[in-house]
Write a protein that holds these residues in place. Structure first.
Motif, PDB file in Angstrom:
ATOM      1  N   GLY A 107       0.812  -1.219   0.000  1.00  0.00           N
ATOM      2  CA  GLY A 107       0.000   0.000   0.000  1.00  0.00           C
ATOM      3  C   GLY A 107       0.838   1.259   0.000  1.00  0.00           C
ATOM      4  O   GLY A 107       1.991   1.242  -0.467  1.00  0.00           O
ATOM      5  N   ALA A 108       0.236   2.339   0.516  1.00  0.00           N
ATOM      6  CA  ALA A 108       0.844   3.674   0.489  1.00  0.00           C
ATOM      7  C   ALA A 108       2.330   3.592   0.861  1.00  0.00           C
ATOM      8  O   ALA A 108       2.682   3.073   1.923  1.00  0.00           O
ATOM      9  CB  ALA A 108       0.090   4.576   1.451  1.00  0.00           C
ATOM     10  N   GLU A 109       3.183   4.113  -0.022  1.00  0.00           N
ATOM     11  CA  GLU A 109       4.632   3.962   0.131  1.00  0.00           C
ATOM     12  C   GLU A 109       5.148   4.393   1.514  1.00  0.00           C
ATOM     13  O   GLU A 109       5.898   3.630   2.139  1.00  0.00           O
ATOM     14  CB  GLU A 109       5.330   4.759  -0.971  1.00  0.00           C
ATOM     15  N   PRO A 110       4.740   5.574   2.034  1.00  0.00           N
ATOM     16  CA  PRO A 110       5.311   5.990   3.325  1.00  0.00           C
ATOM     17  C   PRO A 110       4.920   5.041   4.466  1.00  0.00           C
ATOM     18  O   PRO A 110       5.704   4.829   5.382  1.00  0.00           O
ATOM     19  CB  PRO A 110       4.715   7.391   3.560  1.00  0.00           C
ATOM     20  N   THR A 111       3.723   4.468   4.383  1.00  0.00           N
ATOM     21  CA  THR A 111       3.265   3.551   5.436  1.00  0.00           C
ATOM     22  C   THR A 111       4.044   2.242   5.370  1.00  0.00           C
ATOM     23  O   THR A 111       4.505   1.729   6.394  1.00  0.00           O
ATOM     24  CB  THR A 111       1.748   3.279   5.292  1.00  0.00           C
ATOM     25  N   VAL A 112       4.210   1.702   4.162  1.00  0.00           N
ATOM     26  CA  VAL A 112       4.937   0.434   3.999  1.00  0.00           C
ATOM     27  C   VAL A 112       6.400   0.622   4.415  1.00  0.00           C
ATOM     28  O   VAL A 112       6.977  -0.212   5.114  1.00  0.00           O
ATOM     29  CB  VAL A 112       4.803  -0.094   2.555  1.00  0.00           C
ATOM     30  N   GLU A 113       6.999   1.752   4.033  1.00  0.00           N
ATOM     31  CA  GLU A 113       8.398   2.040   4.414  1.00  0.00           C
ATOM     32  C   GLU A 113       8.538   2.086   5.934  1.00  0.00           C
ATOM     33  O   GLU A 113       9.453   1.517   6.504  1.00  0.00           O
ATOM     34  CB  GLU A 113       8.813   3.397   3.845  1.00  0.00           C
ATOM     35  N   ARG A 114       7.597   2.772   6.589  1.00  0.00           N
ATOM     36  CA  ARG A 114       7.667   2.900   8.055  1.00  0.00           C
ATOM     37  C   ARG A 114       7.512   1.536   8.714  1.00  0.00           C
ATOM     38  O   ARG A 114       8.300   1.163   9.601  1.00  0.00           O
ATOM     39  CB  ARG A 114       6.568   3.879   8.535  1.00  0.00           C
ATOM     40  N   LEU A 115       6.519   0.748   8.279  1.00  0.00           N
ATOM     41  CA  LEU A 115       6.278  -0.560   8.903  1.00  0.00           C
ATOM     42  C   LEU A 115       7.443  -1.516   8.657  1.00  0.00           C
ATOM     43  O   LEU A 115       7.815  -2.298   9.529  1.00  0.00           O
ATOM     44  CB  LEU A 115       4.964  -1.167   8.386  1.00  0.00           C
ATOM     45  N   TYR A 116       8.048  -1.420   7.474  1.00  0.00           N
ATOM     46  CA  TYR A 116       9.207  -2.266   7.149  1.00  0.00           C
ATOM     47  C   TYR A 116      10.345  -1.985   8.147  1.00  0.00           C
ATOM     48  O   TYR A 116      10.940  -2.902   8.709  1.00  0.00           O
ATOM     49  CB  TYR A 116       9.654  -1.960   5.711  1.00  0.00           C
ATOM     50  N   GLY A 117      10.601  -0.697   8.385  1.00  0.00           N
ATOM     51  CA  GLY A 117      11.656  -0.305   9.333  1.00  0.00           C
ATOM     52  C   GLY A 117      11.301  -0.720  10.757  1.00  0.00           C
ATOM     53  O   GLY A 117      12.130  -1.298  11.478  1.00  0.00           O
ATOM     54  N   GLU A 118      10.074  -0.474  11.158  1.00  0.00           N
ATOM     55  CA  GLU A 118       9.666  -0.795  12.531  1.00  0.00           C
ATOM     56  C   GLU A 118       9.706  -2.301  12.796  1.00  0.00           C
ATOM     57  O   GLU A 118      10.122  -2.740  13.863  1.00  0.00           O
ATOM     58  CB  GLU A 118       8.231  -0.304  12.782  1.00  0.00           C
TER      59      GLU A 118
END
Ligand SMILES: Cc1cc2nc3c(=O)[nH]c(=O)nc-3n(C[C@H](O)[C@H](O)[C@H](O)COP(=O)(O)OP(=O)(O)OC[C@H]3O[C@@H](n4cnc5c(N)ncnc54)[C@H](O)[C@@H]3O)c2cc1C
Length: 233
Positions: A200-211
């Protein structure tokens, strides 16, 4: 190849699936995406081409993409929502590796942010249609509770689904808030070999991937599909 619009389907108040008949039969794996080209008058600076996941399952006769009309929306989205049955656009061959693992015993946790539900719809419908049972859980977050697409379908399928809206209306009785790695790891029942599919939304996926990595999930247990053009949920 040319693809002809056959019909559209409203899958949430502002979200529509567009069902196409491609000129030639299309072979794809559930979860893959295509590029659509839709020439239209006075395109804005985002242009006339977009990537879309095929939300349909390979078990279905037609192919579909699913998207939202935002306010304001791009000239492409306005042209797409004006398209009438019988009209055509150009569709590329399907591509991408956001697909199910070959080994059916691997437990899966799907985390969909907004329109990131499209590959999950394709994969879970495919599994259901071929009668293959896998351990699947879905955590589905959207900007508001009107934006949960395919809720009827997921409620009927043998998949544990948790809906979490970022902003809720007065009629919403489910969970509200921002999904984090902590939310995912609290809700999901995991095994050492669980794969997490984030889309989904790039910023959300990026954040969850890091977390999730920070929380100890190894990168090879994280499968990602980034949708450009949408803000953080
Ligand atoms: C592999 C892949 C798969 C994808 N699958 C899907 C999918 O299944 N479904 C899907 O919907 N998308 C998918 N996308 C994203 C898709 O390609 C578009 O980027 C996305 O739909 C946004 O479309 P849009 O640019 O037409 O913006 P819109 O949807 O019209 O708007 C999105 C946001 O941008 C704002 N906006 C619109 N136009 C402009 C502009 N000219 N300037 C500034 N802001 C603007 C809007 O107000 C809104 O907040 C996928 C992307 C990739 C890479």
């Amino acid at each position: 190849m040319q693809a002809t619009l056959v019909h559209t389907e409203t899958v949430a108040p502002a979200i529509r699936a567009f069902w196409f008949k491609p000129q030639q039969s299309v072979r794809y794996i559930a979860g893959q995406f295509v590029e659509l080209t839709l020439p239209h008058a006075n395109p804005d600076d985002r242009g006339t081409r977009r990537w879309f996941t095929l939300s349909s399952s390979p078990s279905e006769d037609l192919v579909s993409i699913t998207t939202k009309l935002a306010h304001p929306s791009s000239s492409f989205k306005n042209a797409l929502f004006r398209l009438q049955p019988g009209e055509q656009l150009i569709m590329s061959e399907p591509m991408g590796d956001f697909v199910l693992p070959k080994k059916a015993s691997i437990p899966l946790v799907f985390v969909a942010a907004g329109l990131g539900i499209t590959p999950i719809r394709s994969m879970t419908k495919w599994l259901n249609d071929i009668n293959e049972h896998r351990s699947t859980q879905l955590i589905y977050t959207a900007g508001n509770d009107q934006d949960f697409a395919y809720k009827d379908l997921f409620d009927r399928m043998p998949i544990e689904t948790t809906y979490i809206t970022r902003n809720s209306s007065a009629t919403w009785h489910g969970a509200t808030g921002r999904v984090s790695a902590k939310t995912i790891l609290t809700i999901a029942t995991t095994q050492p070999d669980t794969l997490f599919y984030l889309s989904g939304a790039e910023p959300t996926v990026e954040r969850l991937y890091g977390e999730l990595q920070h929380a100890g999930i190894k990168p090879h247990h994280l499968v990602t599909d980034y949708f450009h053009g949408y803000p953080e949920i």
